[in-house]
Scaffold this motif. Structure first.
Motif, PDB file in Angstrom:
ATOM      1  N   VAL A  10      24.601 -23.262 -48.967  1.00 29.06           N
ATOM      2  CA  VAL A  10      24.543 -22.528 -47.705  1.00 29.06           C
ATOM      3  C   VAL A  10      23.612 -21.338 -47.922  1.00 29.06           C
ATOM      4  N   SER A  11      22.516 -21.298 -47.182  1.00 29.75           N
ATOM      5  CA  SER A  11      21.506 -20.268 -47.427  1.00 29.75           C
ATOM      6  C   SER A  11      21.963 -18.892 -46.977  1.00 29.75           C
ATOM      7  N   VAL A  12      21.782 -17.912 -47.871  1.00 25.55           N
ATOM      8  CA  VAL A  12      22.041 -16.515 -47.520  1.00 25.55           C
ATOM      9  C   VAL A  12      20.726 -15.829 -47.143  1.00 25.55           C
ATOM     10  N   THR A  21      29.793 -14.794 -41.641  1.00 21.54           N
ATOM     11  CA  THR A  21      31.166 -15.060 -41.204  1.00 21.54           C
ATOM     12  C   THR A  21      31.802 -16.142 -42.068  1.00 21.54           C
ATOM     13  N   LEU A  22      31.064 -17.205 -42.327  1.00 18.38           N
ATOM     14  CA  LEU A  22      31.576 -18.293 -43.156  1.00 18.38           C
ATOM     15  C   LEU A  22      31.812 -17.831 -44.585  1.00 18.38           C
ATOM     16  N   ALA A  23      30.842 -17.110 -45.149  1.00 19.66           N
ATOM     17  CA  ALA A  23      30.966 -16.634 -46.527  1.00 19.66           C
ATOM     18  C   ALA A  23      32.179 -15.730 -46.699  1.00 19.66           C
ATOM     19  N   ASN A  24      32.371 -14.820 -45.763  1.00 21.93           N
ATOM     20  CA  ASN A  24      33.520 -13.917 -45.852  1.00 21.93           C
ATOM     21  C   ASN A  24      34.837 -14.676 -45.698  1.00 21.93           C
ATOM     22  N   ALA A  25      34.853 -15.669 -44.819  1.00 24.68           N
ATOM     23  CA  ALA A  25      36.073 -16.436 -44.567  1.00 24.68           C
ATOM     24  C   ALA A  25      36.506 -17.231 -45.785  1.00 24.68           C
ATOM     25  N   VAL A  26      35.551 -17.697 -46.576  1.00 25.55           N
ATOM     26  CA  VAL A  26      35.902 -18.502 -47.750  1.00 25.55           C
ATOM     27  C   VAL A  26      35.868 -17.673 -49.034  1.00 25.55           C
ATOM     28  N   GLY A  27      35.806 -16.352 -48.890  1.00 28.24           N
ATOM     29  CA  GLY A  27      35.955 -15.472 -50.043  1.00 28.24           C
ATOM     30  C   GLY A  27      34.781 -15.424 -50.989  1.00 28.24           C
ATOM     31  N   VAL A  28      33.573 -15.725 -50.482  1.00 26.19           N
ATOM     32  CA  VAL A  28      32.378 -15.638 -51.319  1.00 26.19           C
ATOM     33  C   VAL A  28      31.342 -14.773 -50.595  1.00 26.19           C
ATOM     34  N   PRO A  29      31.617 -13.478 -50.462  1.00 26.27           N
ATOM     35  CA  PRO A  29      30.727 -12.615 -49.675  1.00 26.27           C
ATOM     36  C   PRO A  29      29.387 -12.375 -50.367  1.00 26.27           C
ATOM     37  N   PHE A  30      28.404 -11.996 -49.584  1.00 25.73           N
ATOM     38  CA  PHE A  30      27.092 -11.623 -50.116  1.00 25.73           C
ATOM     39  C   PHE A  30      26.592 -10.420 -49.329  1.00 25.73           C
ATOM     40  N   ILE A  31      25.545  -9.788 -49.813  1.00 28.77           N
ATOM     41  CA  ILE A  31      24.985  -8.616 -49.160  1.00 28.77           C
ATOM     42  C   ILE A  31      23.636  -8.990 -48.562  1.00 28.77           C
ATOM     43  N   PRO A  32      23.513  -8.977 -47.232  1.00 32.30           N
ATOM     44  CA  PRO A  32      22.243  -9.344 -46.606  1.00 32.30           C
ATOM     45  C   PRO A  32      21.084  -8.506 -47.130  1.00 32.30           C
ATOM     46  N   ALA A  33      19.929  -9.129 -47.240  1.00 29.98           N
ATOM     47  CA  ALA A  33      18.765  -8.466 -47.812  1.00 29.98           C
ATOM     48  C   ALA A  33      18.043  -7.604 -46.788  1.00 29.98           C
ATOM     49  N   ASP A  34      17.255  -6.700 -47.300  1.00 30.52           N
ATOM     50  CA  ASP A  34      16.331  -5.939 -46.464  1.00 30.52           C
ATOM     51  C   ASP A  34      15.065  -6.774 -46.339  1.00 30.52           C
ATOM     52  N   THR A  35      14.970  -7.521 -45.260  1.00 37.92           N
ATOM     53  CA  THR A  35      13.869  -8.472 -45.109  1.00 37.92           C
ATOM     54  C   THR A  35      12.536  -7.797 -44.798  1.00 37.92           C
ATOM     55  N   TYR A  88      20.056 -19.207 -52.166  1.00 35.74           N
ATOM     56  CA  TYR A  88      18.819 -19.338 -51.388  1.00 35.74           C
ATOM     57  C   TYR A  88      17.702 -19.887 -52.260  1.00 35.74           C
ATOM     58  N   THR A  89      16.718 -20.454 -51.620  1.00 32.23           N
ATOM     59  CA  THR A  89      15.689 -21.199 -52.342  1.00 32.23           C
ATOM     60  C   THR A  89      14.712 -20.312 -53.102  1.00 32.23           C
ATOM     61  N   PHE A  90      14.605 -19.042 -52.713  1.00 34.60           N
ATOM     62  CA  PHE A  90      13.694 -18.127 -53.399  1.00 34.60           C
ATOM     63  C   PHE A  90      14.399 -17.358 -54.522  1.00 34.60           C
ATOM     64  N   CYS A  91      15.640 -17.705 -54.793  1.00 31.80           N
ATOM     65  CA  CYS A  91      16.425 -17.050 -55.841  1.00 31.80           C
ATOM     66  C   CYS A  91      15.776 -17.303 -57.207  1.00 31.80           C
ATOM     67  N   PRO A  92      15.593 -16.253 -57.996  1.00 31.51           N
ATOM     68  CA  PRO A  92      14.902 -16.427 -59.273  1.00 31.51           C
ATOM     69  C   PRO A  92      15.763 -16.918 -60.432  1.00 31.51           C
ATOM     70  N   ASP A  93      17.083 -16.877 -60.288  1.00 35.77           N
ATOM     71  CA  ASP A  93      17.892 -17.189 -61.467  1.00 35.77           C
ATOM     72  C   ASP A  93      19.188 -17.943 -61.174  1.00 35.77           C
ATOM     73  N   ILE A  94      20.135 -17.310 -60.476  1.00 35.19           N
ATOM     74  CA  ILE A  94      21.466 -17.901 -60.307  1.00 35.19           C
ATOM     75  C   ILE A  94      21.412 -19.265 -59.624  1.00 35.19           C
ATOM     76  N   CYS A  95      20.630 -19.373 -58.560  1.00 35.90           N
ATOM     77  CA  CYS A  95      20.639 -20.594 -57.747  1.00 35.90           C
ATOM     78  C   CYS A  95      20.076 -21.820 -58.471  1.00 35.90           C
ATOM     79  N   PRO A  96      18.875 -21.746 -59.031  1.00 35.79           N
ATOM     80  CA  PRO A  96      18.390 -22.934 -59.724  1.00 35.79           C
ATOM     81  C   PRO A  96      19.271 -23.323 -60.905  1.00 35.79           C
ATOM     82  N   ALA A  97      19.826 -22.334 -61.596  1.00 35.01           N
ATOM     83  CA  ALA A  97      20.698 -22.637 -62.733  1.00 35.01           C
ATOM     84  C   ALA A  97      21.985 -23.310 -62.263  1.00 35.01           C
TER      85      ALA A  97
END
Length: 211
Positions: free
Chosen positions: A115-117, A150-164, A81-90
Motif C-alpha cells: 500500500v503506497s504511502v 486512514t487505513l494505515a492508522n486503522a491497522v496499526g501501521v502509521p506513517f508520517i506523510p512526506a513534504d512533497t 513506496y516505490t522510491f524507498c531507498p532501503d526498507i521497501c526493496p529489502a
C-alpha cells in the motif's frame, strides 16, 4: 509535524502493539498455540479481530479495489513506496523469499499487498513496473493520501506523510506488516525485520485458520 509529534505517534503505535500482545498471551493460556514460537518468529496475534474501514483504492492495473475484497484470503499489508531507498526493496525481497519457502497450500491462501504511502509519485503504472521486478505476484494499491492514512492508522501501521514540496523527498514509515484474516479484519502483525526461516515454520499454522 514536529519531532515530538513524530515520537508520540511512534510510541502510541508501540503501546497498542504491546497491549495487544499482552492480551493475546493471557487469553491463549491453555490453548494449543505455541505463542512463544509465534513471537520468536515476529508474529503478534490480537485476541480479537479489528474492523478495517470501508475504502476504495486503485491497484497496479488501474482497477478499483475495496477493502471488502480483502475477505476470503489472508493478506499481508505492507505500507511503503516505490522510491524507498532501503526498507521497501529489502522487505519485498524477503517476502518473495518467504513465499518460496512456504507450502503451496499456505502460499495459495496468502496475498502480499504493497500500500503506497507516496501516492503523489506512485501511480498505478509506477507500482506495476516496480512490483513486476520482484515477479512474486504482489498487489500494489494507491489512492488519496487521506484514505491511505486512514487505513494505515486503522491497522496499526502509521506513517508520517512526506513534504512533497522537497525534491527527492522520502517518507517516514515502518517495516511491520498488518495481518488481515479471511474475515477481512485485522488479526495481528508481523514485526520487522522479517525472520523468513522462522516465519516459514510458523505461518502455515496461522494461515491454516479460517479466520
Amino acid at each position: 509535524m514536529t519531532r515530538i509529534q513524530k515520537t508520540v505517534l511512534i510510541l502510541v503505535a508501540l503501546v497498542a502493539l504491546v497491549i495487544g500482545l499482552t492480551a493475546y498471551r493471557v487469553l491463549n493460556t491453555g490453548q494449543q498455540v505455541d505463542t512463544a514460537a509465534l513471537l520468536d518468529a515476529g508474529i503478534v496475534m490480537l485476541p480479537q479481530g479489528r474492523d478495517v474501514p470501508d475504502l476504495t483504492l486503485t491497484n497496479q492495473d488501474g482497477e478499483p479495489m475495496t477493502t471488502a475484497q480483502l475477505q476470503g484470503r489472508w493478506h499481508l499489508l505492507f505500507f511503503g513506496y516505490t522510491f524507498c531507498p532501503d526498507i521497501c526493496p529489502a522487505t519485498l525481497a524477503e517476502l518473495r523469499q518467504l513465499q518460496g519457502m512456504l507450502p503451496d497450500e499456505t502460499r495459495q491462501r496468502m496475498q502480499a499487498i504493497l500500500v503506497s504511502v507516496d501516492p503523489d509519485r506512485d501511480t498505478p503504472e509506477q507500482l506495476k513496473m516496480y512490483l513486476d521486478y520482484f515477479k512474486a505476484g504482489f498487489i500494489g494499491l494507491t489512492g488519496p493520501l487521506d484514505d491511505i492514512q486512514t487505513l494505515a492508522n486503522a491497522v496499526g501501521v502509521p506513517f508520517i506523510p512526506a513534504d512533497t514540496s522537497k525534491d527527492n523527498y522520502t517518507v517516514d514509515h515502518g517495516g511491520n506488516l498488518a495481518l488481515i484474516g479471511p474475515d477481512g479484519r485485522l488479526r495481528g502483525f508481523i514485526r520487522a525485520p522479517l525472520r523468513t526461516e522462522k516465519l516459514a515454520e510458523q505461518l502455515p499454522a496461522v494461515i491454516g485458520q479460517d479466520g
